[in-house]
Design an enzyme around this catalytic site. Structure first.
Site, PDB file in Angstrom:
ATOM      1  N   ASP A 101     -48.519 -32.855   0.908  1.00  0.00           N
ATOM      2  CA  ASP A 101     -48.373 -31.527   0.321  1.00  0.00           C
ATOM      3  C   ASP A 101     -47.620 -31.586  -1.005  1.00  0.00           C
ATOM      4  O   ASP A 101     -46.399 -31.705  -1.030  1.00  0.00           O
ATOM      5  CB  ASP A 101     -47.621 -30.618   1.301  1.00  0.00           C
ATOM      6  CG  ASP A 101     -47.599 -29.174   0.852  1.00  0.00           C
ATOM      7  OD1 ASP A 101     -48.307 -28.840  -0.122  1.00  0.00           O
ATOM      8  OD2 ASP A 101     -46.881 -28.365   1.476  1.00  0.00           O
ATOM      9  N   ASP A 152     -52.414 -27.920  -5.531  1.00  0.00           N
ATOM     10  CA  ASP A 152     -51.705 -27.955  -4.251  1.00  0.00           C
ATOM     11  C   ASP A 152     -52.528 -28.704  -3.215  1.00  0.00           C
ATOM     12  O   ASP A 152     -53.488 -28.167  -2.669  1.00  0.00           O
ATOM     13  CB  ASP A 152     -51.427 -26.525  -3.781  1.00  0.00           C
ATOM     14  CG  ASP A 152     -50.625 -26.477  -2.485  1.00  0.00           C
ATOM     15  OD1 ASP A 152     -50.173 -27.544  -2.027  1.00  0.00           O
ATOM     16  OD2 ASP A 152     -50.453 -25.374  -1.941  1.00  0.00           O
TER      17      ASP A 152
END
Length: 415
Positions: A70, A273
């Site tokens: 992440d 992201d």
């Protein structure tokens, strides 16, 4: 869907652990220049897994854990038997901390973590650094900050095992206690903050603060820390912009085109992201893309309901892969004004998926439904290109290439 972003939280729910205090760690002076690059194989896919994850070996002796990659968050954490108050079923036995691993409240990383989460966080005890972090989908992890060894694979089969700080999560709110099978043991936070693992590795002089990943449309790929394998040519570089939506990696504002035709939209801020499975556009660009796609489709494709995604089509026969149907769709383009000739092409395979029902579905979602007020370039759009987050030079880069399961074979497709 993999968790996308960390939401700021206004307060912490605090719980003391029965651990003894540990002295504050002395800052490790950085060597100059950092010498290493660590490379990890990735597993997972956009569909049906919904995320890409890495196996990290943590502790002494080292034990394996699956961590969701992440770049939209800073804190790395594991579900943790400290003891566990509320944990999910995870692939490996819960991480068990030892008494001397606690990070005290006065540690600089604790201060940084609390600053990133909320301005009014306080430690209930000076002996430990408590945290609670929430996802945009209302899931959360509560725990304490600890330090342990991470085994990092370097070149020539060597391994280095630095001590790094991460979260020991003893209270996860994802469904009822233990009722949800979690596909990973925790989260690998690779954001821009000082709590991020790569920021810590930079501080210790082990690697440069450079992250890269290559996600394969066939599943898997690789992740690296350091800059030794960053291609020397063909990379499109743009300066990192300060995101107005948080401390995310952002190439700034881009103008969206369909088949090289303007959609008549104002430039839109986007962030990269890897914790988001799909790409999200706010209302206006989302509707413009949907209208352009529908207006360009052949009559052989019929809109159909599919439980996997909101907008799907079926053909005369079931599709096996995106490559069976990509000729029916056109590329999208994002043109960034912050650098010369900085264009990201988004071909059909970077915004479509084929479901198990044989339908083709749009993998760009309406951010307003997810209560987002900004645009996210997620995993589906980052497939089969190396994406580089260079915090040393504050720039983002991408270069297209086949991201196979082997980093060695994949690197042959890059200069």
């Amino acid at each position: 869907m993999a968790a996308a972003m960390w939401a700021r939280v206004s307060s912490l729910l605090l719980l003391l652990l029965p651990f003894a205090a540990t002295p504050s760690r002395a800052a490790t002076p950085a060597r100059s220049p950092p010498a290493y690059t660590a490379v990890f194989q990735l597993q997972g896919d956009v569909y049906p897994t919904g995320h890409f994850y890495v196996t990290m070996n943590i502790g002494n002796p080292a034990k394996p854990y699956f961590l969701d990659v992440d770049t939209g968050s800073d804190l790395t954490w594991l579900q943790c038997d400290a003891p566990c108050q509320s944990c999910n079923k995870v692939p490996h036995p819960l991480y068990r901390p030892t008494k001397n691993r606690l990070i005290p409240c006065a540690d600089s990383l604790c201060t940084a973590l609390h600053s990133e989460l909320s301005s009014n966080n306080k430690c209930p005890s000076p002996q430990q650094c408590d945290y609670q972090i929430k996802y945009s989908d209302s899931a959360s992890s509560q725990g304490v900050l600890i330090n342990d060894n991470f085994s990092l694979p370097l070149g020539k089969s060597s391994i280095i095992c630095p001590g790094l700080s991460f979260g020991c999560g003893y209270n996860q709110q994802v469904g009822k206690n233990g009722a949800v099978q979690a596909p990973t043991d925790g989260m690998l936070g690779l954001g821009r903050g000082s709590v991020s693992l790569v920021s810590q590795l930079k501080q210790q002089g082990i690697t440069k603060n450079v992250i890269g990943h290559c996600l394969s449309t066939n599943g898997g790929g690789f992740l690296f820390f350091g800059d030794d394998i960053v291609p020397t040519s063909r990379v499109t570089w743009v300066p990192m912009a300060q995101s107005t939506s948080g401390d995310y990696y952002s190439p700034g504002s881009g103008t969206l085109y369909f088949d090289r035709r303007s959609l008549g939209l104002k430039p839109m801020e986007v962030v990269f992201d890897s914790g988001s499975t799909y790409t999200y556009f706010t209302a206006q660009p989302y509707q413009a893309v949907v209208s352009a796609l529908k207006g360009d489709l052949s009559k052989s494709l019929k809109q159909v309901s599919d439980p996997n995604l909101p907008l799907c089509w079926k053909g005369n026969k079931a599709f096996n892969s995106v490559f069976d149907v990509k000729k029916e769709f056109k590329s999208l383009f994002l043109s960034f004004a912050s650098a010369k000739n900085a264009v990201m092409e988004i071909p059909p395979e970077n915004y479509l998926i084929v479901t198990k029902n044989g339908n083709v579905c749009l993998g760009i979602l309406d951010g307003m439904v997810a209560k987002l007020n900004f645009n996210i370039i997620g995993d589906i759009t980052m497939q089969d290109q190396m994406v580089i987050y260079d915090n040393e030079k504050t720039q983002l880069g991408w270069v297209r290439g086949a991201c196979s399961r082997s980093s060695k074979s994949t690197m042959s497709s890059f200069p």
